[in-house]
Design an enzyme around this catalytic site. Structure first.
Site, short mmCIF file in Angstrom:
data_model
loop_
_atom_site.label_atom_id
_atom_site.label_comp_id
_atom_site.label_asym_id
_atom_site.label_seq_id
_atom_site.Cartn_x
_atom_site.Cartn_y
_atom_site.Cartn_z
N ASP B 194 -2.28 42.39 15.86
CA ASP B 194 -3.55 41.77 15.49
C ASP B 194 -3.35 40.46 14.74
O ASP B 194 -4.21 39.59 14.75
CB ASP B 194 -4.32 42.78 14.63
CG ASP B 194 -5.76 42.39 14.49
OD1 ASP B 194 -6.36 42.02 15.51
OD2 ASP B 194 -6.29 42.43 13.36
N LEU B 275 -13.63 41.59 14.10
CA LEU B 275 -14.18 40.24 14.24
C LEU B 275 -13.10 39.20 14.46
O LEU B 275 -13.38 38.09 14.86
CB LEU B 275 -14.96 39.87 12.98
CG LEU B 275 -16.38 40.44 12.92
CD1 LEU B 275 -16.99 40.13 11.58
CD2 LEU B 275 -17.23 39.84 14.03
N ARG B 276 -11.86 39.62 14.18
CA ARG B 276 -10.79 38.65 14.28
C ARG B 276 -10.69 38.09 15.71
O ARG B 276 -10.39 36.91 15.90
CB ARG B 276 -9.46 39.28 13.89
CG ARG B 276 -8.41 38.25 13.57
CD ARG B 276 -7.07 38.91 13.43
NE ARG B 276 -7.02 39.83 12.32
CZ ARG B 276 -6.78 39.43 11.07
NH1 ARG B 276 -6.56 38.17 10.83
NH2 ARG B 276 -6.75 40.30 10.09
N GLY B 277 -10.98 38.94 16.67
CA GLY B 277 -10.94 38.49 18.05
C GLY B 277 -11.92 37.36 18.29
O GLY B 277 -11.57 36.32 18.85
N THR B 280 -10.85 34.13 16.41
CA THR B 280 -9.71 33.50 17.05
C THR B 280 -10.12 32.81 18.34
O THR B 280 -9.71 31.69 18.62
CB THR B 280 -8.61 34.53 17.37
OG1 THR B 280 -8.34 35.26 16.19
CG2 THR B 280 -7.37 33.87 17.87
#
Lengths: 549, 337
Positions: B194, B275-277, B280
């Protein structure tokens, strides 16, 4: 990478080698289970304390800078060691490596990361001392050739031909043709010429490329264009047997003065005759060894292979690493003496270093699947699903999974022990099914894989999926009575090894034959007709845990 | 590092090169994970990047790479000085070797000063040297667990904290994490996965002509480095200029609301965790727009970066035969239709 057990032939080869390199420094020998400190260097404690400044103790890779290293028992090298050697190879250690592969079977091979960087793989096993010809060159000739090397050119058409040949042999790594070009250059220097030609190209093909072959060159023309390479993992195509590597190159080789067929012919001449059979069995060694020794190993405080010590607390199972503790405390001594006004050795809890060991606690789950008869496809699909489910979270479990199928007149390894889902998907693409039931062959091959797993420090467990009705004997001949007798003998042999197993009866109605066979095997018996992949993986995992010693 | 293989001379590997350039433009994307076969030039590309990156301005002599306009108030080096001179330094690309000890990574007591002068001083480790640059781990899936934990912690907080018997040091450690490895050596922990903003899959070139070009260039480079580097100097300078221009342009690039909706829909459709997806994906598309010299992010940019930004975030479904790249493409076809 010399494939040779210790013996006069190997000694002779090594001593000839030392003679040939002339006045170059002799290669250093690396201990097989070398620790990071010895390999990469560290602080020389006694010299540091004496000198009052840090004294660096060079690691083996530093000491060997620019010269050769000999790695004995290369087949036991871990992926971690291979990675460290590889990093030094790309960086500060532009020397060379002679690996001594003493593997007893083809299953035992050095890590793929190491093999990829190797140029040559001479096979000395089974060669009599008398058959070793004296070297065709003198040390003086070798030295002269080394001096000539910078002036040798390898013409573009030779380079192109070597690259095309590597592609035709199904070798994906680009290191292979690069090494072949270098080998051709060195061979040219040795033959006192300044331009590489056909002879050198043939030699490079035979020495550098042939042993890496992943497909027979004939297959190139038959392959269909393939754009699956964009996807990872490549979706297995049910129509394609698993040995068809997706890296297959289909471009026609570019024009060159050396017809590519010529080099392929040269490669073909030295390919082992059984290569095709091995490739068909999906057993290309180049990819099967990737997971050996990698990844999930448990760290133990009591036993196993030693690891670097770490800061920690004493108590419980922890054991103090005295030397590391002293080393951690040493630099602080002048400070602490001044602070406390005390003399002598002052050790604080912060300094404690705890011993750690790496213990392979992994289990090896081996599926032996009856792929005979009409329900073969369904059974294989279930087993395959179970294998993939287990591998999907292999990072948190400590498991390797393998798959053996038996049908027709024998058994074959479909998936060598692995924990890589990528690898499993690649190999489990199309599974063949149908034919007779050579149960004995399946059991024996399962036992063989389990024993070799045990030798590698794993805890093997067998899951046999069959209805227990053998009709092909060990010799591949049909005949129910003989086949059942062989199967019973194989089951007893399995029990003698003490390898825990479960027999999953896949017949629609529980079979007496399967139940009695599982008794002979000393295995648990479970009747589970039409088990889905989910149930199968859950069942095998539970049973194998129960039977863990 | 000055003699690394030129970035611009790398044949093919477009996705890998683009991913590295995107993180060079916007380091907050977090990193690049390159997985692929052996002998495909993964490490070559990363090492080549070092030669390509523009220099950074630092406080002269600061081992923590403090920026002159943003000096860390706790910096052990800079706070001891009243006056700072500015120096230019190549962007660090630091190797984290598999066998590295904890001390070497986080930093430890300066032995020399402790032994000779009896002074307590901190000697910065690899994390300090990688600040404002790149930290490269080859064979990342073989990294020891305790080093992974340590990296995860530092990457999350952007700060390295060392506490030991009166040695109390904290310094910023923000870096782009670049990992490479071979998937056959084992899987990566999802937490570490991740942390990598982008992931790329590398295969060796399929076309013989490309393979020939790779070997020819490599051979030419090994035979005469100086001449080879000179040949490529102009191309390298042009690539470097692209990064510098894109960095300047980045703050001005507009991300339309409609695009953000697409980003969210795409992540939702794929069930990409967290939410990182989304973040990014948005940042990568924006950086790519900047690289292309565009002032507004479009679906085209999104489409280009989505496989890299999302493929390693999908929940594994072993019974789905399609590869993760295919799944991303499929979702894009639905969402961006």
């Amino acid at each position: 990478m010399l494939r040779a057990r210790p013996g006069p032939a190997r000694d002779r080869w090594l001593s000839d080698y030392r003679t040939l390199i002339g006045d170059q420094p002799a290669p250093l020998r690396m201990p097989p289970a070398i620790g990071d400190e010895r390999l990469l260097g560290g602080l020389d404690l006694s010299a540091t304390l004496t000198a009052g400044r840090p004294v660096h103790l060079p690691g083996l890779l530093e000491m060997a800078a620019g010269r050769g290293l000999i790695l004995p028992m290369a087949e036991r090298a871990t992926a971690g060691l291979a990675a460290r050697i590889g990093a030094a190879w790309d960086g500060p250690w532009p020397g060379y490596l002679i690996g001594l592969d003493e593997g007893a079977s083809t299953e035992e091979a050095p890590p793929a990361a190491l093999m990829d960087r190797m140029a040559f793989r001479p096979m000395l096993d089974g060669i009599a001392m008398a058959a070793l010809a004296p070297s065709a060159f003198t040390p003086e000739e070798v030295t002269a050739a080394r001096a000539r090397l910078p002036d040798v050119t390898v013409p573009p058409d030779v380079v192109d031909a070597l690259i095309a040949t590597a592609a035709a042999l199904g070798i994906p790594s680009l290191r292979a043709p690069l090494l072949a070009v270098r080998a051709a250059r060195a061979a040219t220097a040795l033959s006192e010429s300044d331009t590489a030609g056909e002879i050198e190209a043939r030699l490079a093909t035979q020495l550098v490329l042939a042993w890496r072959a992943r497909q027979m060159p004939e297959q190139v023309e038959e392959d269909t264009p393939d754009d699956r390479a964009q996807d990872d993992p490549p979706p297995p195509d049910p129509d394609t047997p698993p040995q068809d590597s997706p890296e297959t190159d289909t471009e026609t080789p570019t024009e060159a003065d050396i017809p590519p067929d010529l080099l392929l012919e040269a490669a073909r001449a030295v390919l082992p005759p059984d290569l095709l059979a091995k490739l068909l069995a999906g057993n290309s060694r180049a990819t099967s060894q990737g997971s050996t020794g990698a990844g999930e190993e448990s760290v133990s405080l009591r036993r196993g292979r030693p690891l670097a010590s770490r800061p920690g607390r004493l108590g419980g199972e922890a054991r103090l690493d005295l030397i590391a503790t002293l080393r951690a405390a040493a630099p602080w001594q002048p400070l602490r003496r001044r602070q406390t006004g005390k003399a002598g050795l002052l050790i604080r809890p912060d300094d404690f270093r705890i011993r750690r060991f790496r213990r392979t606690k992994e289990s090896a789950l081996i599926f032996v699947v009856d792929a005979s008869g009409s329900s073969a496809m369904a059974r294989l699909a279930e087993a395959k699903g179970a294998v993939e489910l287990m591998l999907a979270d292999a990072y948190k479990r400590r498991e390797q999974v393998g798959l053996i199928a038996f049908r027709g007149d024998g058994a074959e390894v479909i998936l060598p022990l692995t924990k890589s889902l990528v690898q499993a998907k690649r190999r489990l693409g199309g599974l063949p099914g149908g034919g007779g039931t050579p149960l004995a062959s399946g059991l024996l091959m399962g036992a063989e894989m389990a024993l070799s797993a045990r030798r590698a420090g794993l805890t093997p467990f067998l899951a046999v999926l069959t209805d227990g009705r053998a009709n092909i004997g060990r010799d591949g001949q049909p005949g129910r009575p003989q086949a059942m007798e062989d199967a019973t003998a194989a089951a007893r042999a399995l029990r003698a090894t003490g390898i825990p197993a479960v027999l999953i009866d896949t017949a629609n109605r529980p079979q007496r034959s399967a139940e009695s066979l599982s008794a002979e095997m000393g295995a648990r018996y479970v009747a589970l007709p039409r088990a889905g992949a989910q149930e199968l993986s859950a069942l095998v995992q539970n049973v194998s845990k129960d039977s863990a010693p | 590092m000055a003699h690394a293989f030129p970035f611009s001379a790398i044949v093919g590997q477009e996705e890998m090169k683009r991913a590295l350039m995107i993180t060079a433009i916007d380091p907050s994307i977090g990193g690049v994970l390159a997985f692929g076969d052996r002998g495909t030039g993964k490490s070559t590309a990363v090492r080549a990047l070092a030669g390509l990156l523009p220099e950074i301005a630092v406080v002269d002599g600061c081992p923590y790479n403090c920026a002159p306009d943003r000096i860390n108030p706790d910096c052990p080096h800079c706070k001891a000085q009243d006056h700072h001179t500015v120096a230019q330094r190549p962007t660090p690309v630091i190797d984290l070797p598999l066998g590295a000890t904890e001390d070497r990574v986080v930093g430890a007591l300066d032995l020399e000063r402790a032994l000779t002068k009896g002074e307590k001083a901190f000697e910065p480790g690899l994390l300090a040297r990688a600040h404002r640059g790149f930290l490269y781990i080859d064979e990342v899936n073989l990294l020891e667990d305790y080093l992974v934990d340590l990296l995860l912690d530092v990457a999350a907080s952007g700060e390295n904290v060392v506490e030991r018997e009166g040695l109390s040091v904290r310094h910023p450690a923000r870096f782009v994490l670049v990992g490479s490895g071979n998937p056959e050596e084992g899987e990566l922990r999802p937490q570490l996965l991740d942390r990598f903003g982008l992931s790329v899959e590398i295969a060796s070139p399929k076309v013989v002509a490309d393979r020939i070009e790779v070997i020819r260039r490599r051979d030419a480079y090994e035979r005469d480095r100086a001449a080879f580097l000179a040949t490529w100097a102009e191309a390298e300078a042009a690539e470097q200029a692209r990064i510098t221009t894109a960095r300047d342009l980045l703050p001005e690039v507009i991300v339309p609301d409609a695009l953000l909706v697409h980003v969210a829909e795409l992540c939702l459709a794929l069930g990409a965790d967290g939410l990182r997806g989304e973040l990014t994906l948005m940042r990568a598309a924006r950086a790519l727009a900047a690289l292309d010299g565009a002032r507004e992010v479009t679906d085209h940019h999104l489409r280009e970066v989505a496989p890299s930004a999302l493929r390693h975030r999908l929940r594994r479904d072993p019974l789905d035969e399609a590869g993760s790249t295919t799944r991303v493409t499929r979702a894009m076809d639905t969402v961006l239709a």
